[in-house]
Design a protein around this motif. Structure first.
Motif, PDB file in Angstrom:
ATOM      1  N   ARG A   1       0.845  -1.189   0.000  1.00  0.00           N
ATOM      2  CA  ARG A   1       0.000   0.000   0.000  1.00  0.00           C
ATOM      3  C   ARG A   1       0.884   1.244   0.000  1.00  0.00           C
ATOM      4  O   ARG A   1       1.854   1.331   0.762  1.00  0.00           O
ATOM      5  CB  ARG A   1      -0.914  -0.003   1.219  1.00  0.00           C
ATOM      6  N   LEU A   2       0.554   2.202  -0.854  1.00  0.00           N
ATOM      7  CA  LEU A   2       1.329   3.439  -0.956  1.00  0.00           C
ATOM      8  C   LEU A   2       0.717   4.465  -0.011  1.00  0.00           C
ATOM      9  O   LEU A   2      -0.297   5.090  -0.318  1.00  0.00           O
ATOM     10  CB  LEU A   2       1.316   3.958  -2.393  1.00  0.00           C
ATOM     11  N   ASP A   3       1.336   4.627   1.157  1.00  0.00           N
ATOM     12  CA  ASP A   3       0.825   5.559   2.156  1.00  0.00           C
ATOM     13  C   ASP A   3       1.406   6.954   2.013  1.00  0.00           C
ATOM     14  O   ASP A   3       0.846   7.912   2.552  1.00  0.00           O
ATOM     15  CB  ASP A   3       1.123   5.031   3.565  1.00  0.00           C
ATOM     16  N   ALA A   4       2.540   7.079   1.326  1.00  0.00           N
ATOM     17  CA  ALA A   4       3.170   8.385   1.151  1.00  0.00           C
ATOM     18  C   ALA A   4       3.857   8.432  -0.203  1.00  0.00           C
ATOM     19  O   ALA A   4       4.480   7.462  -0.630  1.00  0.00           O
ATOM     20  CB  ALA A   4       4.183   8.652   2.270  1.00  0.00           C
ATOM     21  N   VAL A   5       3.715   9.569  -0.876  1.00  0.00           N
ATOM     22  CA  VAL A   5       4.349   9.791  -2.174  1.00  0.00           C
ATOM     23  C   VAL A   5       5.502  10.755  -1.950  1.00  0.00           C
ATOM     24  O   VAL A   5       5.297  11.927  -1.625  1.00  0.00           O
ATOM     25  CB  VAL A   5       3.347  10.369  -3.194  1.00  0.00           C
ATOM     26  N   GLN A   6       6.719  10.257  -2.100  1.00  0.00           N
ATOM     27  CA  GLN A   6       7.893  11.056  -1.782  1.00  0.00           C
ATOM     28  C   GLN A   6       8.376  11.832  -3.006  1.00  0.00           C
ATOM     29  O   GLN A   6       8.319  11.331  -4.130  1.00  0.00           O
ATOM     30  CB  GLN A   6       9.009  10.149  -1.254  1.00  0.00           C
ATOM     31  N   PRO A   7       8.847  13.053  -2.805  1.00  0.00           N
ATOM     32  CA  PRO A   7       9.319  13.862  -3.934  1.00  0.00           C
ATOM     33  C   PRO A   7      10.558  13.246  -4.578  1.00  0.00           C
ATOM     34  O   PRO A   7      11.362  12.593  -3.921  1.00  0.00           O
ATOM     35  CB  PRO A   7       9.641  15.214  -3.281  1.00  0.00           C
ATOM     36  N   GLY A   8      10.685  13.453  -5.886  1.00  0.00           N
ATOM     37  CA  GLY A   8      11.850  12.956  -6.601  1.00  0.00           C
ATOM     38  C   GLY A   8      11.746  11.517  -7.036  1.00  0.00           C
ATOM     39  O   GLY A   8      12.681  10.981  -7.630  1.00  0.00           O
ATOM     40  N   LEU A   9      10.617  10.861  -6.742  1.00  0.00           N
ATOM     41  CA  LEU A   9      10.422   9.471  -7.138  1.00  0.00           C
ATOM     42  C   LEU A   9       9.195   9.355  -8.038  1.00  0.00           C
ATOM     43  O   LEU A   9       8.201  10.061  -7.847  1.00  0.00           O
ATOM     44  CB  LEU A   9      10.225   8.568  -5.916  1.00  0.00           C
ATOM     45  N   GLU A  10       9.284   8.457  -8.997  1.00  0.00           N
ATOM     46  CA  GLU A  10       8.149   8.157  -9.861  1.00  0.00           C
ATOM     47  C   GLU A  10       7.645   6.765  -9.504  1.00  0.00           C
ATOM     48  O   GLU A  10       8.423   5.819  -9.406  1.00  0.00           O
ATOM     49  CB  GLU A  10       8.577   8.205 -11.329  1.00  0.00           C
ATOM     50  N   TYR A  11       6.341   6.642  -9.283  1.00  0.00           N
ATOM     51  CA  TYR A  11       5.747   5.380  -8.859  1.00  0.00           C
ATOM     52  C   TYR A  11       4.786   4.863  -9.926  1.00  0.00           C
ATOM     53  O   TYR A  11       3.961   5.628 -10.441  1.00  0.00           O
ATOM     54  CB  TYR A  11       4.941   5.560  -7.563  1.00  0.00           C
ATOM     55  N   GLU A  12       4.870   3.571 -10.219  1.00  0.00           N
ATOM     56  CA  GLU A  12       3.823   2.916 -10.988  1.00  0.00           C
ATOM     57  C   GLU A  12       2.865   2.303  -9.976  1.00  0.00           C
ATOM     58  O   GLU A  12       3.270   1.481  -9.140  1.00  0.00           O
ATOM     59  CB  GLU A  12       4.379   1.834 -11.913  1.00  0.00           C
ATOM     60  N   VAL A  13       1.608   2.711 -10.033  1.00  0.00           N
ATOM     61  CA  VAL A  13       0.661   2.354  -8.984  1.00  0.00           C
ATOM     62  C   VAL A  13      -0.611   1.753  -9.576  1.00  0.00           C
ATOM     63  O   VAL A  13      -0.889   1.881 -10.771  1.00  0.00           O
ATOM     64  CB  VAL A  13       0.284   3.590  -8.133  1.00  0.00           C
ATOM     65  N   ALA A  14      -1.369   1.104  -8.698  1.00  0.00           N
ATOM     66  CA  ALA A  14      -2.714   0.645  -9.022  1.00  0.00           C
ATOM     67  C   ALA A  14      -3.670   1.290  -8.028  1.00  0.00           C
ATOM     68  O   ALA A  14      -3.544   1.076  -6.819  1.00  0.00           O
ATOM     69  CB  ALA A  14      -2.807  -0.876  -8.938  1.00  0.00           C
ATOM     70  N   LEU A  15      -4.586   2.109  -8.524  1.00  0.00           N
ATOM     71  CA  LEU A  15      -5.650   2.672  -7.695  1.00  0.00           C
ATOM     72  C   LEU A  15      -6.846   1.744  -7.830  1.00  0.00           C
ATOM     73  O   LEU A  15      -7.257   1.410  -8.946  1.00  0.00           O
ATOM     74  CB  LEU A  15      -6.008   4.089  -8.145  1.00  0.00           C
ATOM     75  N   VAL A  16      -7.410   1.305  -6.705  1.00  0.00           N
ATOM     76  CA  VAL A  16      -8.376   0.206  -6.752  1.00  0.00           C
ATOM     77  C   VAL A  16      -9.733   0.608  -6.187  1.00  0.00           C
ATOM     78  O   VAL A  16      -9.844   1.449  -5.290  1.00  0.00           O
ATOM     79  CB  VAL A  16      -7.836  -1.029  -5.998  1.00  0.00           C
ATOM     80  N   TRP A  17     -10.771  -0.031  -6.753  1.00  0.00           N
ATOM     81  CA  TRP A  17     -12.157   0.094  -6.300  1.00  0.00           C
ATOM     82  C   TRP A  17     -12.751  -1.306  -6.200  1.00  0.00           C
ATOM     83  O   TRP A  17     -12.439  -2.181  -7.015  1.00  0.00           O
ATOM     84  CB  TRP A  17     -13.010   0.872  -7.299  1.00  0.00           C
TER      85      TRP A  17
END
Length: 213
Positions: free
Chosen positions: A142-158
Motif C-alpha cells: 500500500r502506498l501511504d506516502a508519495v515522496q518527492p523525486g520518485l516516480e511510482y507505478e501504482v494501481a488505484l483500486v475500487w
C-alpha cells in the motif's frame, strides 16, 4: 515509508521531508469526497479537459499519467475480490510535484470513477467514487506516502459488487487542487478540490478461467 516501487528521477533533492504536507486539509478533503462532496457539474464542462489513456494530468500535488483500467486478476498483495466483489484497478504513473512528501490518501481522493454500476460510496451512488486505496505495482504494498523525486507505478483500486456486470468502459474523473493559505491555521495547504479532467477508459477483463471455458 520505504521507497519500494519508486524510481529516482532527479538527483540532488536531498532527503525527503518527514512532515506530510496537507495532513489536516487532506483528511478533511477526503471526508468530503467520500461523502460525495464534489460534483463534476459544479465546474463548467468546458473547463474539464478530455482524458484518454497515456495522457499526463497536473493535479496540483501530483502529476498523474493514466495507463489502463482493468479487472484485477494477478497483482501481488492486492485483493482479487471474492464471490461478492471484484476489484477494478487503474494502472497509472504518479510523481509528487513539490518538495514535501504527500499522503497516498490524498492521491486516492484525487481519482474517481463515475457512474460505474456496483461501485458506490456512502450516499445515493450518484456522485463519483474516489479510489479505495493505492498500491505499488512492483510488490503490491500500500502506498501511504508519495515522496518527492520518485516516480511510482501504482494501481488505484475500487471494489465492485460482483452482481453488476464488468463494464466495457468506465468514466474516470481526476480532481485537482490549489496550493493556498488555509483560513483555519494560515498554513499552505492543497485545497479547493475540483475536477480537471474526465474521460471514458476501456476496461480490460481477465481471460476466462479453464473452469469457465
Amino acid at each position: 515509508m520505504a521507497e519500494s516501487g519508486g524510481r529516482p528521477r532527479r538527483a540532488g533533492l536531498g532527503a525527503p521531508q518527514l512532515t506530510l504536507a496537507g495532513s489536516a486539509a487532506g483528511a478533511v478533503v477526503l471526508a468530503v469526497l467520500a461523502a460525495g462532496g464534489f460534483d463534476p457539474l459544479e465546474k463548467p464542462e468546458t473547463d474539464i479537459a478530455p482524458l484518454a489513456a497515456g495522457e499526463t494530468v497536473d493535479l496540483g500535488p501530483f502529476e498523474l499519467t493514466v495507463d489502463r483500467l482493468r479487472v484485477v486478476d494477478e497483482l501481488p498483495g492486492i485483493s482479487e475480490g471474492d464471490d461478492d466483489t471484484r476489484v477494478l484497478a487503474l494502472v497509472a504513473t504518479v510523481e509528487a510535484t513539490g518538495t514535501a512528501t504527500e499522503y497516498g490518501a490524498l492521491l486516492s481522493g484525487s481519482v474517481a470513477l463515475d457512474g460505474v454500476p456496483g461501485v458506490t460510496a456512502d450516499g445515493d451512488g450518484s456522485e463519483p467514487v474516489p479510489a479505495d486505496a493505492v498500491h505499488v505495482m512492483a510488490d503490491g504494498t500500500r502506498l501511504d506516502a508519495v515522496q518527492p523525486g520518485l516516480e511510482y507505478e501504482v494501481a488505484l483500486v475500487w471494489e465492485q459488487d460482483a452482481r453488476a456486470d464488468v463494464p466495457a468502459e468506465a468514466r474516470l474523473v481526476l480532481v485537482g487542487r490549489t496550493l493556498r493559505e488555509s483560513s483555519i491555521d494560515h498554513t499552505q495547504e492543497w485545497l479547493d478540490p475540483l475536477p480537471v479532467a474526465a474521460g471514458d477508459l476501456e476496461v480490460t477483463a481477465p481471460p476466462p478461467s479453464e473452469d469457465e471455458s
